[in-house]
Write a protein that holds these residues in place. Structure first.
Motif, short mmCIF file in Angstrom:
data_model
loop_
_atom_site.label_atom_id
_atom_site.label_comp_id
_atom_site.label_asym_id
_atom_site.label_seq_id
_atom_site.Cartn_x
_atom_site.Cartn_y
_atom_site.Cartn_z
N VAL A 159 0.86 -1.18 0.00
CA VAL A 159 0.00 0.00 0.00
C VAL A 159 0.90 1.23 0.00
N ILE A 160 0.84 2.00 -1.06
CA ILE A 160 1.65 3.21 -1.17
C ILE A 160 0.77 4.42 -0.87
N LYS A 161 1.14 5.11 0.21
CA LYS A 161 0.38 6.27 0.68
C LYS A 161 0.91 7.53 -0.02
N ARG A 162 -0.04 8.35 -0.52
CA ARG A 162 0.35 9.54 -1.27
C ARG A 162 -0.26 10.81 -0.68
N GLY A 163 -0.51 10.78 0.63
CA GLY A 163 -0.99 11.97 1.32
C GLY A 163 -2.30 12.47 0.76
N GLU A 164 -2.32 13.75 0.41
CA GLU A 164 -3.55 14.37 -0.09
C GLU A 164 -3.99 13.79 -1.43
N PRO B 89 -8.94 7.88 -3.43
CA PRO B 89 -8.48 9.25 -3.19
C PRO B 89 -8.60 9.62 -1.73
N ALA B 90 -7.98 10.72 -1.35
CA ALA B 90 -8.15 11.24 -0.01
C ALA B 90 -9.51 11.93 0.10
N VAL B 91 -10.04 11.99 1.31
CA VAL B 91 -11.27 12.73 1.56
C VAL B 91 -10.96 14.22 1.46
N LEU B 92 -11.78 14.97 0.74
CA LEU B 92 -11.57 16.41 0.62
C LEU B 92 -12.07 17.10 1.89
N LEU B 93 -11.21 17.91 2.50
CA LEU B 93 -11.54 18.57 3.76
C LEU B 93 -11.38 20.08 3.61
N MET C 278 -10.80 7.05 8.32
CA MET C 278 -10.29 7.26 9.67
C MET C 278 -9.16 8.28 9.68
N ALA C 279 -8.28 8.22 8.68
CA ALA C 279 -7.18 9.19 8.60
C ALA C 279 -7.70 10.61 8.43
N SER C 280 -8.82 10.76 7.72
CA SER C 280 -9.37 12.10 7.50
C SER C 280 -9.85 12.74 8.81
N PHE C 281 -10.31 11.92 9.74
CA PHE C 281 -10.70 12.47 11.04
C PHE C 281 -9.48 12.88 11.86
N THR C 282 -8.40 12.12 11.73
CA THR C 282 -7.18 12.43 12.50
C THR C 282 -6.66 13.82 12.20
N VAL C 283 -6.61 14.20 10.93
CA VAL C 283 -5.96 15.47 10.56
C VAL C 283 -6.79 16.69 10.92
N GLU C 284 -8.02 16.48 11.39
CA GLU C 284 -8.88 17.61 11.74
C GLU C 284 -8.66 18.11 13.16
N ALA C 285 -7.75 17.46 13.91
CA ALA C 285 -7.49 17.87 15.29
C ALA C 285 -6.08 17.46 15.67
N PHE C 286 -5.59 18.00 16.78
CA PHE C 286 -4.29 17.60 17.29
C PHE C 286 -4.39 16.25 17.99
N SER C 287 -3.23 15.55 18.02
CA SER C 287 -3.13 14.29 18.73
C SER C 287 -4.20 13.31 18.22
N GLU D 47 -19.90 6.64 8.92
CA GLU D 47 -20.62 6.16 7.73
C GLU D 47 -20.86 7.30 6.74
N GLN D 48 -21.20 8.48 7.25
CA GLN D 48 -21.47 9.62 6.38
C GLN D 48 -20.22 10.02 5.60
N ARG D 49 -19.07 10.00 6.28
CA ARG D 49 -17.84 10.38 5.59
C ARG D 49 -17.44 9.30 4.58
N ARG D 50 -17.66 8.05 4.91
CA ARG D 50 -17.38 6.99 3.94
C ARG D 50 -18.25 7.16 2.70
N GLN D 51 -19.51 7.51 2.90
CA GLN D 51 -20.40 7.73 1.77
C GLN D 51 -19.92 8.91 0.93
N GLN D 52 -19.41 9.95 1.60
CA GLN D 52 -18.85 11.10 0.89
C GLN D 52 -17.70 10.67 0.00
N LEU D 53 -16.85 9.77 0.52
CA LEU D 53 -15.72 9.27 -0.27
C LEU D 53 -16.22 8.44 -1.45
#
Length: 306
Positions: free
Chosen positions: A206-211, A226-230, A272-281, A294-300
């Motif tokens: 699995v090659i991760k390409r950030g955004e 793709p990454a989730v758009l935030l 899950m990664a998209s939730f991480t970057v929205e806050a510290f720690s 589920e809502q964010r998965r549907q968005q993706l």
């Protein structure tokens, strides 16, 4: 109390640490971090994580309680005299680059993972981004895993290439970012790097390409998500570990390693990664409710449905 999933066990071996982070949006000091912390909390929404790590005497009880509240089995976290691993960093304005200001290994310098007997037959294993010699030690202590995933980084590629190559011969799946994949493989395209790494041992890469999302390569298998758009990114720290935790957590629920399940694992890890970057720690992935996930998965999924 977090809304966790009563799934199958997932053994996670990695760092449990304190992070002090500065970004253009703010800062956090001595916050819970480390690869095993992010991965286990993310995985807890799908599986029953078992963590092996080490902390110092300064690791407060409320940090351990936070992990327990997510159903994480922390019996494998050893407390040693001294201070907990501490990383301090500052992100640039674009949030894609960062400077490490301090790395204090502290008790992590003497980490020698001892896998509790209750964990040794766990079918799904995630080796966090630690010294390859320690990853080999973990593999020597586990028995008959169905799927072993591992993470690594440029530091180990530069300083511990030989033991890293030995680990790669014994795992099923490697998580790695695009630059490090090309460095490891000595190839200059993502496709070329994936093929070269698979010849080193792992069946899947699995090659991760950030955004720009992530790509999974396997036997007769290439999948892209793709990454989730935030609208806002606060702190990218731990996003890759969260992705791996969500990915392995979903697969450990007992499903077969089919194209469909790998595609779903990519999607859940990305969410899950998209939730991480929205806050510290780990704040972004703590106490999430199922409808929000589920809502964010549907968005993706809506982004890629034609």
């Amino acid at each position: 109390m977090a809304e966790t999933h009563e799934g199958q066990p997932l053994l996670i071996v990695g760092s449990v640490a304190f992070d002090s982070v500065e970004t253009p949006t703010g800062r956090a000091d001595m916050a819970l971090g480390g690869s095993a912390s992010y991965a286990s909390i993310a995985a807890s929404y799908f599986a029953k994580p078992q963590v092996v790590g080490v902390v110092g005497e300064d690791f407060h009880a409320h940090h351990m309680a936070r992990m327990r509240d997510h159903g994480v089995d922390v019996r494998g976290i050893e407390c040693m005299p001294g201070k907990t691993f501490h990383w301090r960093g500052r992100y640039h304005e674009d949030l894609n680059n960062r400077d490490t200001l301090e790395t204090a290994l502290n008790v992590f310098q003497h980490f020698n993972p001892s896998i509790p007997d209750a964990y040794r037959d766990t079918r799904y294993v995630m080796l966090g981004n630690i010294d390859p010699t320690l990853q080999l030690s973990v593999l020597d202590q586990t028995r008959g895993a169905t799927l072993v995933g591992m993470d690594t980084m440029n530091f180990w590629i530069d300083t511990a290439r030989d033991p890293l190559l030995e680990v790669l011969k014994r795992v099923d799946l490697l998580f790695i970012n695009d630059e490090e994949a090309m460095q490891l493989a000595e190839e200059w395209t993502v496709l070329g790097a994936a093929g070269a790494i698979r010849r080193m041992g792992p069946k899947y890469v699995v090659i991760k390409r950030g955004e720009y999302g992530s790509v999974l390569f396997g036997p007769d298998l290439t999948l892209f998500v793709p990454a989730v758009l935030l609208t806002s990114v606060v702190d990218p720290t731990g996003a890759g570990d969260t992705f791996a935790g969500g990915f392995m957590g979903f697969l450990s629920r007992g499903g077969t390693l089919t194209r469909e399940n790998f595609a779903q694992a990519l999607a859940w890890g990305t969410v899950m990664a998209s939730f991480t970057v929205e806050a510290f720690s780990v704040e972004g992935i703590c106490n999430l409710q199922r409808p929000a996930i589920e809502q964010r998965r549907q968005q993706l999924l809506d982004m890629v449905r034609y």
